[in-house]
Design an enzyme around this catalytic site. Structure first.
Site, PDB file in Angstrom:
ATOM      1  N   LYS A  42       0.045   1.278  -4.079  1.00  0.00           N
ATOM      2  CA  LYS A  42      -0.993   1.893  -4.865  1.00  0.00           C
ATOM      3  C   LYS A  42      -0.919   3.409  -4.825  1.00  0.00           C
ATOM      4  CE  LYS A  42      -4.299  -1.784  -3.886  1.00  0.00           C
ATOM      5  NZ  LYS A  42      -5.535  -2.107  -3.164  1.00  0.00           N
ATOM      6  N   GLY A  43      -0.318   3.943  -3.808  1.00  0.00           N
ATOM      7  CA  GLY A  43      -0.388   5.370  -3.552  1.00  0.00           C
ATOM      8  C   GLY A  43       0.127   6.293  -4.632  1.00  0.00           C
ATOM      9  N   GLU A  98       6.900   7.868  -5.872  1.00  0.00           N
ATOM     10  CA  GLU A  98       6.221   7.499  -4.630  1.00  0.00           C
ATOM     11  C   GLU A  98       5.311   8.638  -4.193  1.00  0.00           C
ATOM     12  OE1 GLU A  98       4.921   5.395  -2.706  1.00  0.00           O
ATOM     13  OE2 GLU A  98       6.561   4.534  -1.567  1.00  0.00           O
ATOM     14  N   ASP A  99       4.229   8.296  -3.528  1.00  0.00           N
ATOM     15  CA  ASP A  99       3.309   9.324  -3.052  1.00  0.00           C
ATOM     16  C   ASP A  99       3.903  10.121  -1.899  1.00  0.00           C
ATOM     17  OD1 ASP A  99       3.155   7.177  -1.282  1.00  0.00           O
ATOM     18  OD2 ASP A  99       0.975   7.101  -1.223  1.00  0.00           O
ATOM     19  N   ASP A 102       8.096   8.887   3.846  1.00  0.00           N
ATOM     20  CA  ASP A 102       7.746   8.972   5.258  1.00  0.00           C
ATOM     21  C   ASP A 102       8.900   8.395   6.078  1.00  0.00           C
ATOM     22  OD1 ASP A 102       6.348   9.059   7.665  1.00  0.00           O
ATOM     23  OD2 ASP A 102       4.590   8.030   6.924  1.00  0.00           O
ATOM     24  N   LYS A 130       7.904  13.853   4.283  1.00  0.00           N
ATOM     25  CA  LYS A 130       7.593  14.038   5.704  1.00  0.00           C
ATOM     26  C   LYS A 130       8.848  13.686   6.513  1.00  0.00           C
ATOM     27  CE  LYS A 130       3.501  12.614   7.207  1.00  0.00           C
ATOM     28  NZ  LYS A 130       2.456  11.731   7.797  1.00  0.00           N
ATOM     29  N   PHE A 151      -1.498  13.032   9.606  1.00  0.00           N
ATOM     30  CA  PHE A 151      -1.959  11.931   8.763  1.00  0.00           C
ATOM     31  C   PHE A 151      -2.656  12.521   7.540  1.00  0.00           C
ATOM     32  CE2 PHE A 151      -2.495   7.340   8.776  1.00  0.00           C
ATOM     33  CZ  PHE A 151      -3.290   7.197   7.648  1.00  0.00           C
ATOM     34  N   VAL A 152      -2.004  12.404   6.379  1.00  0.00           N
ATOM     35  CA  VAL A 152      -2.523  13.003   5.152  1.00  0.00           C
ATOM     36  C   VAL A 152      -3.105  11.943   4.217  1.00  0.00           C
ATOM     37  CG1 VAL A 152      -1.077  15.070   5.222  1.00  0.00           C
ATOM     38  CG2 VAL A 152      -0.190  13.000   4.135  1.00  0.00           C
ATOM     39  N   ARG A 164      -8.300   7.969  -1.585  1.00  0.00           N
ATOM     40  CA  ARG A 164      -7.343   8.134  -2.684  1.00  0.00           C
ATOM     41  C   ARG A 164      -7.870   9.066  -3.769  1.00  0.00           C
ATOM     42  NH1 ARG A 164      -3.274   4.244  -2.130  1.00  0.00           N
ATOM     43  NH2 ARG A 164      -3.915   2.289  -1.192  1.00  0.00           N
TER      44      ARG A 164
END
Length: 179
Positions: A42-43, A98-99, A102, A130, A151-152, A164
């Site tokens: 969902k990001g 993609e958001d 990571d 990241k 943590f963002v 969100r």
């Protein structure tokens, strides 16, 4: 929600500027190519919506829902497809949106899967990178911001399906996710 944010890392105007520049670059790179923009749910939906409005070449849009996190804050290492694409990726140049890049495990899995299914080319556009958390050997072709190992949330990124809808990227207070 705002009380749960330790600090704003990237403001709304700064995001808009970077997304516009990224859309211009992607439009140049995909001129004359059959482009499928694939959002990872969902990001990515907020970033993808804004990015699509900046892309000036014809493209099709598709979504996949995949995860390697379940409901935690650390990757499980196992990628699970919850919603697959509805079209055959054969003969497409695919831009995965993609958001955040990571660990890289999900994107590496997706890229390999889509290439196996016949995609011509796969590139990755990530709002955030990241690198401190990278476990897989993968890099984004297009990124807006590199972020520290914090943590963002916001602008599509969540914690437990919340935050969100924040118009910026912020650092979540540790006491929120360490409960």
């Amino acid at each position: 929600m705002k009380d749960d944010i330790l600090k704003v890392l990237i403001g709304q105007e700064e995001i808009a500027e970077k997304v516009a520049a990224l859309g211009k670059k992607i439009s140049e790179d995909y001129q004359g190519k059959k482009l499928l923009v694939l959002g990872v749910l969902k990001g990515s939906f907020v970033f993808m919506a804004d990015l699509l409005r900046q892309i000036t070449v014809p493209c099709e849009v598709e979504f996949m829902a995949v995860s390697s996190y379940s409901s935690g804050v650390k990757t499980s290492g196992v990628v699970k497809i919850m919603k697959d694409i509805d079209i055959n990726p054969n003969a497409y140049n695919i831009l995965i949106v993609e958001d955040i890049l990571d660990s890289g495990l999900t994107l590496k899995y997706l890229k390999d899967l889509l290439l196996q299914r016949g995609a011509l080319d796969i590139r990755i556009a990530a709002l955030l990178d990241k690198p401190a958390r990278r476990l897989a050997d993968i890099k984004a072709d297009y990124t807006c911001f590199e972020v520290p190992d914090e943590f963002v949330v916001g602008y599509g990124l969540d914690y437990a399906e919340k935050y969100r809808n924040l118009p910026y990227v912020g650092v979540l207070k540790p006491e929120i996710y360490q409960k």
